[in-house]
Design a protein around this motif. Structure first.
Motif, PDB file in Angstrom:
ATOM      1  N   ILE A 193       0.842  -1.190   0.000  1.00 55.54           N
ATOM      2  CA  ILE A 193       0.000   0.000   0.000  1.00 55.54           C
ATOM      3  C   ILE A 193       0.881   1.245   0.000  1.00 55.54           C
ATOM      4  CG2 ILE A 193      -1.638   1.386   1.338  1.00 55.54           C
ATOM      5  CD1 ILE A 193      -2.968  -0.944  -0.017  1.00 55.54           C
ATOM      6  N   LEU A 194       0.599   2.143  -0.909  1.00 58.72           N
ATOM      7  CA  LEU A 194       1.279   3.435  -0.987  1.00 58.72           C
ATOM      8  C   LEU A 194       0.261   4.514  -0.620  1.00 58.72           C
ATOM      9  CD1 LEU A 194       3.777   5.131  -1.898  1.00 58.72           C
ATOM     10  CD2 LEU A 194       2.737   5.175  -4.177  1.00 58.72           C
ATOM     11  N   LEU A 231      -5.080  -6.423 -14.666  1.00 57.66           N
ATOM     12  CA  LEU A 231      -5.465  -5.136 -14.073  1.00 57.66           C
ATOM     13  C   LEU A 231      -6.982  -4.954 -14.047  1.00 57.66           C
ATOM     14  CD1 LEU A 231      -3.017  -2.285 -15.168  1.00 57.66           C
ATOM     15  CD2 LEU A 231      -3.714  -2.900 -12.854  1.00 57.66           C
ATOM     16  N   LYS A 232      -7.629  -5.312 -15.135  1.00 59.03           N
ATOM     17  CA  LYS A 232      -9.077  -5.172 -15.208  1.00 59.03           C
ATOM     18  C   LYS A 232      -9.756  -6.021 -14.136  1.00 59.03           C
ATOM     19  CE  LYS A 232     -13.009  -5.651 -18.390  1.00 59.03           C
ATOM     20  NZ  LYS A 232     -13.433  -6.057 -19.760  1.00 59.03           N
ATOM     21  N   ALA A 233      -9.275  -7.251 -13.962  1.00 58.86           N
ATOM     22  CA  ALA A 233      -9.851  -8.143 -12.955  1.00 58.86           C
ATOM     23  C   ALA A 233      -9.572  -7.632 -11.540  1.00 58.86           C
ATOM     24  CB  ALA A 233      -9.281  -9.556 -13.137  1.00 58.86           C
ATOM     25  N   LEU A 234      -8.368  -7.122 -11.301  1.00 56.55           N
ATOM     26  CA  LEU A 234      -8.018  -6.588  -9.977  1.00 56.55           C
ATOM     27  C   LEU A 234      -8.870  -5.370  -9.633  1.00 56.55           C
ATOM     28  CD1 LEU A 234      -4.110  -6.870  -9.861  1.00 56.55           C
ATOM     29  CD2 LEU A 234      -5.736  -8.011  -8.349  1.00 56.55           C
ATOM     30  N   LYS A 235      -9.099  -4.512 -10.620  1.00 56.06           N
ATOM     31  CA  LYS A 235      -9.910  -3.317 -10.382  1.00 56.06           C
ATOM     32  C   LYS A 235     -11.358  -3.696 -10.059  1.00 56.06           C
ATOM     33  CE  LYS A 235      -7.096  -0.188 -13.181  1.00 56.06           C
ATOM     34  NZ  LYS A 235      -6.992   0.624 -14.432  1.00 56.06           N
ATOM     35  N   GLU A 277      -7.054   2.922  -5.692  1.00 55.44           N
ATOM     36  CA  GLU A 277      -6.462   2.696  -7.019  1.00 55.44           C
ATOM     37  C   GLU A 277      -5.581   1.457  -7.002  1.00 55.44           C
ATOM     38  OE1 GLU A 277      -3.106   4.880  -9.892  1.00 55.44           O
ATOM     39  OE2 GLU A 277      -4.134   6.053  -8.331  1.00 55.44           O
ATOM     40  N   ILE A 278      -5.526   0.762  -8.122  1.00 51.83           N
ATOM     41  CA  ILE A 278      -4.576  -0.326  -8.348  1.00 51.83           C
ATOM     42  C   ILE A 278      -3.526   0.194  -9.319  1.00 51.83           C
ATOM     43  CG2 ILE A 278      -4.200  -2.699  -9.100  1.00 51.83           C
ATOM     44  CD1 ILE A 278      -6.071  -2.652  -6.794  1.00 51.83           C
ATOM     45  N   ARG A 279      -2.253   0.098  -8.931  1.00 52.17           N
ATOM     46  CA  ARG A 279      -1.188   0.627  -9.788  1.00 52.17           C
ATOM     47  C   ARG A 279      -0.185  -0.480 -10.125  1.00 52.17           C
ATOM     48  NH1 ARG A 279       1.294   6.020  -7.652  1.00 52.17           N
ATOM     49  NH2 ARG A 279      -0.877   6.609  -8.083  1.00 52.17           N
ATOM     50  N   TRP A 280       0.054  -0.650 -11.390  1.00 54.88           N
ATOM     51  CA  TRP A 280       0.978  -1.676 -11.907  1.00 54.88           C
ATOM     52  C   TRP A 280       2.372  -1.069 -12.027  1.00 54.88           C
ATOM     53  CZ3 TRP A 280      -0.519  -6.671 -13.782  1.00 54.88           C
ATOM     54  CH2 TRP A 280       0.463  -7.371 -14.482  1.00 54.88           C
ATOM     55  N   THR A 285       9.087   3.786 -11.705  1.00 51.79           N
ATOM     56  CA  THR A 285       8.256   4.127 -12.847  1.00 51.79           C
ATOM     57  C   THR A 285       7.011   3.272 -12.789  1.00 51.79           C
ATOM     58  OG1 THR A 285      10.226   4.566 -14.137  1.00 51.79           O
ATOM     59  CG2 THR A 285       8.158   4.271 -15.335  1.00 51.79           C
ATOM     60  N   SER A 286       5.850   3.873 -12.678  1.00 52.56           N
ATOM     61  CA  SER A 286       4.596   3.135 -12.577  1.00 52.56           C
ATOM     62  C   SER A 286       3.917   3.090 -13.929  1.00 52.56           C
ATOM     63  CB  SER A 286       3.675   3.800 -11.549  1.00 52.56           C
ATOM     64  OG  SER A 286       3.211   5.021 -12.065  1.00 52.56           O
ATOM     65  N   SER A 287       2.838   2.292 -13.990  1.00 50.20           N
ATOM     66  CA  SER A 287       2.106   2.188 -15.244  1.00 50.20           C
ATOM     67  C   SER A 287       1.409   3.492 -15.587  1.00 50.20           C
ATOM     68  CB  SER A 287       1.073   1.072 -15.156  1.00 50.20           C
ATOM     69  OG  SER A 287       0.182   1.342 -14.105  1.00 50.20           O
ATOM     70  N   ALA A 288       1.164   4.316 -14.527  1.00 54.33           N
ATOM     71  CA  ALA A 288       0.495   5.582 -14.785  1.00 54.33           C
ATOM     72  C   ALA A 288       1.398   6.555 -15.501  1.00 54.33           C
ATOM     73  CB  ALA A 288       0.012   6.196 -13.472  1.00 54.33           C
ATOM     74  N   THR A 289       2.734   6.398 -15.367  1.00 54.20           N
ATOM     75  CA  THR A 289       3.668   7.327 -15.985  1.00 54.20           C
ATOM     76  C   THR A 289       4.497   6.689 -17.077  1.00 54.20           C
ATOM     77  OG1 THR A 289       5.280   6.827 -14.267  1.00 54.20           O
ATOM     78  CG2 THR A 289       3.828   8.696 -13.877  1.00 54.20           C
ATOM     79  N   SER A 290       4.465   5.363 -17.189  1.00 57.98           N
ATOM     80  CA  SER A 290       5.240   4.672 -18.223  1.00 57.98           C
ATOM     81  C   SER A 290       4.400   4.551 -19.473  1.00 57.98           C
ATOM     82  CB  SER A 290       5.627   3.281 -17.739  1.00 57.98           C
ATOM     83  OG  SER A 290       6.446   3.382 -16.625  1.00 57.98           O
ATOM     84  N   LYS A 291       4.911   5.013 -20.589  1.00 54.40           N
ATOM     85  CA  LYS A 291       4.179   4.964 -21.847  1.00 54.40           C
ATOM     86  C   LYS A 291       5.043   4.376 -22.946  1.00 54.40           C
ATOM     87  CE  LYS A 291       1.400   9.027 -20.670  1.00 54.40           C
ATOM     88  NZ  LYS A 291       0.991  10.366 -21.080  1.00 54.40           N
TER      89      LYS A 291
END
Length: 317
Positions: free
Chosen positions: A95-96, A121-125, A137-140, A166-172
């Protein structure tokens, strides 16, 4: 690791899919509480997730992954025992806290399982919305949020060094896609060996320096801080080991078992040192109060003697 897998969930039940999925929502609520209380970036715990596990239900298991659980999880990650490997994800999580928001960060280990990111991710959400509503939020993650923690030094209580992840929210882009597909272990042998040597150095200091002072009731705040740092370094080692190659994990199984046994003992020692220090301070305060009381009694006695000398007892007869 932060906490144990609940005893009601047995490895063989997961393997043959005989696990009663009826109690899972209640389990997830309990799991949510454990995650919030006992995990953070420096103290992660292991997770196993399988989408469409049984009767249309997903399965999320979190906690200390003992060899019996790891054997079942790794087999599932390879598509054995009737599992679909694209549905399976294995790794660490924690947990963050971001402001007033609780974020569940998951760091998959691609060497153990290659579950499809979007599917997992979809299943976890979906699971979060139905049974873990305290989590916003769930963050990969594609890399550990805590990269290094130099917790052990013989000349100091502790020192730490954190680096952003680097999280999935910022990694593209394609780089993140390649990272999720690669089978290269997130943690290499050199890092595991380095951390092992640091822990050995810290444990030696614990035995030769900290413990003798504790037995003599001469412990200091720095001793308690060192034990706390040693405990955190042990948890960090366990989390990194989970991200290493399975063959390397097997080689370090003895060290892993010793740490899992030692970390709770170190936590108890830390509390005892703090308690011992408080006892010493209390005893010192009581001694000072006793000295002050004795001094006042002596002063009163001296005053009485002086008064008695001034009284003419013969005149009173």
């Amino acid at each position: 690791m932060a906490f144990k897998i609940i005893q009601k969930i047995k490895p063989d039940q997961i393997q043959d899919k005989s696990l009663d999925v009826g109690f899972l929502k209640k389990y997830y609520r309990q799991l949510q509480k454990m995650l919030v209380m006992k995990t953070d970036p420096q103290n992660p715990t292991g997770y196993f997730f399988c989408a469409d596990y049984s009767d249309g239900e997903d399965l999320l298991v979190m906690g200390n992954q003992t060899p019996a659980y790891l054997k079942v999880f790794r087999a599932a990650g390879k598509g054995k025992d009737g599992f679909d490997k694209k549905n399976v994800s294995i790794g660490n999580c924690f947990i963050l806290i971001e402001g007033n928001k609780k974020v569940l960060c998951v760091l998959p280990n691609p060497s153990l399982a290659k579950g499809k990111k979007m599917l997992v991710l979809k299943a976890l959400k979906k699971l979060r919305k139905s049974a873990m509503k305290q989590i916003a939020e769930i963050r990969w993650l594609n890399a550990p949020l805590v990269q290094e923690e130099e917790a052990i030094e013989t000349s100091d209580a502790s020192s730490s060094q954190n680096q952003p992840a680097t999280s999935s929210a910022t990694s593209k882009g394609t780089a993140s896609k390649d990272a999720s597909k690669t089978a290269t272990p997130a943690v290499g042998k050199e890092e595991i060996v380095k951390k092992t040597k640091e822990l050995q150095k810290g444990i030696k200091k614990l035995k030769n320096d900290i413990m003798p002072r504790y037995k003599k009731k001469e412990s200091t705040e720095r001793d308690a801080a060192f034990v706390k740092a040693l405990r955190k370094a042990g948890n960090l080692f366990l989390s990194k080991l989970l991200l290493a190659d399975p063959k390397l994990v097997a080689k370090f199984s003895a060290q892993r078992a010793q740490l899992q046994k030692g970390i709770p003992q170190w936590e108890a020692l830390e509390n005892k040192i703090l308690g011992q220090k408080n006892d010493v301070a209390t005893q010192g305060s009581m001694r000072e109060e006793l000295k002050a009381t004795v001094q006042r009694m002596n002063e009163t006695r001296a005053t009485i003697k002086t008064l008695l000398k001034k009284v003419n007892f013969k005149a009173l007869k």
